[in-house]
Design a protein around this motif. Sequence first.
Motif, PDB file in Angstrom:
ATOM      1  N   ALA A  26       0.827  -1.215   0.000  1.00 33.04           N
ATOM      2  CA  ALA A  26       0.000   0.000   0.000  1.00 33.04           C
ATOM      3  C   ALA A  26       0.860   1.264   0.000  1.00 33.04           C
ATOM      4  O   ALA A  26       0.430   2.309  -0.484  1.00 33.04           O
ATOM      5  N   ARG A  61      -4.157  -6.458  -7.831  1.00 35.09           N
ATOM      6  CA  ARG A  61      -3.302  -5.974  -6.741  1.00 35.09           C
ATOM      7  C   ARG A  61      -3.909  -4.740  -6.058  1.00 35.09           C
ATOM      8  O   ARG A  61      -4.010  -4.715  -4.833  1.00 35.09           O
ATOM      9  N   PRO A  62      -4.343  -3.714  -6.819  1.00 31.45           N
ATOM     10  CA  PRO A  62      -4.971  -2.573  -6.148  1.00 31.45           C
ATOM     11  C   PRO A  62      -6.246  -2.950  -5.391  1.00 31.45           C
ATOM     12  O   PRO A  62      -6.497  -2.441  -4.296  1.00 31.45           O
ATOM     13  N   ARG A  64      -6.921  -5.795  -3.977  1.00 31.67           N
ATOM     14  CA  ARG A  64      -6.530  -6.528  -2.758  1.00 31.67           C
ATOM     15  C   ARG A  64      -6.144  -5.546  -1.654  1.00 31.67           C
ATOM     16  O   ARG A  64      -6.538  -5.713  -0.492  1.00 31.67           O
ATOM     17  N   ILE A  65      -5.391  -4.520  -2.024  1.00 34.32           N
ATOM     18  CA  ILE A  65      -4.987  -3.511  -1.032  1.00 34.32           C
ATOM     19  C   ILE A  65      -6.208  -2.717  -0.583  1.00 34.32           C
ATOM     20  O   ILE A  65      -6.382  -2.435   0.608  1.00 34.32           O
ATOM     21  N   HIS A  66      -7.083  -2.379  -1.505  1.00 34.97           N
ATOM     22  CA  HIS A  66      -8.320  -1.669  -1.150  1.00 34.97           C
ATOM     23  C   HIS A  66      -9.144  -2.483  -0.162  1.00 34.97           C
ATOM     24  O   HIS A  66      -9.625  -1.955   0.846  1.00 34.97           O
ATOM     25  N   ALA A  97      -9.704   0.734  -7.736  1.00 37.83           N
ATOM     26  CA  ALA A  97      -9.654   0.061  -6.440  1.00 37.83           C
ATOM     27  C   ALA A  97     -10.566  -1.156  -6.354  1.00 37.83           C
ATOM     28  O   ALA A  97     -10.354  -2.014  -5.495  1.00 37.83           O
ATOM     29  N   THR A 133      -1.219   0.616  -6.614  1.00 37.92           N
ATOM     30  CA  THR A 133      -1.517   0.212  -5.239  1.00 37.92           C
ATOM     31  C   THR A 133      -1.181   1.327  -4.261  1.00 37.92           C
ATOM     32  O   THR A 133      -1.889   1.516  -3.269  1.00 37.92           O
ATOM     33  N   HIS A 134      -0.135   2.083  -4.537  1.00 36.12           N
ATOM     34  CA  HIS A 134       0.199   3.236  -3.690  1.00 36.12           C
ATOM     35  C   HIS A 134      -0.906   4.289  -3.796  1.00 36.12           C
ATOM     36  O   HIS A 134      -1.301   4.895  -2.793  1.00 36.12           O
TER      37      HIS A 134
END
Length: 161
Positions: A26, A61-62, A64-66, A97, A133-134
């Motif tokens: 993240a 990936r985004p 999953r982080i969200h 996201a 993701t950041h």
Amino acid sequence: MAAHLRPADTRDRLTLKEIAVAERVAAGLGNKDVADELGIKAATVTGHMASIGFKLCAGSRPSRIHAALSTGQVNAPAAGTAPSFSQDELRLLQALATQPDDDAIAAAAGLVAKRVSLHVRALLLKAGARNATHLVGLSHAWELLGPSASAQSAANTATTW
């Protein structure tokens, strides 16, 4: 041999290592940098990210982080002041996201799939984010995504009717 299943309410709980991985992802780190920081192999980071996706039913990936941030299991990265985003940019951010791929992002954001990466790059530059993701992590820190963003969005919608 009987299978040992965890209770339903703990199946989507992330392990401490998954949390450590997700917080670094993240913050914009790639698998190799996360692995170096945690003293594990990059393939192990990949495995943890796959496990996070499985547990939280998130494909990209985004997303999953969200999901990890939205469930409150992971802390958002440190962030400065949020830039001012247009409604179209916020729609793209939400799609990034939550959607699994460029075609789904394009459909949700009202864009042509071929141009999604161009629009995402513009958002990354505007936000000062290292990667998608950041950007998701920063957006949670700025309360543009996640539970507090949903409440704010509902309040804004209520006041405009």
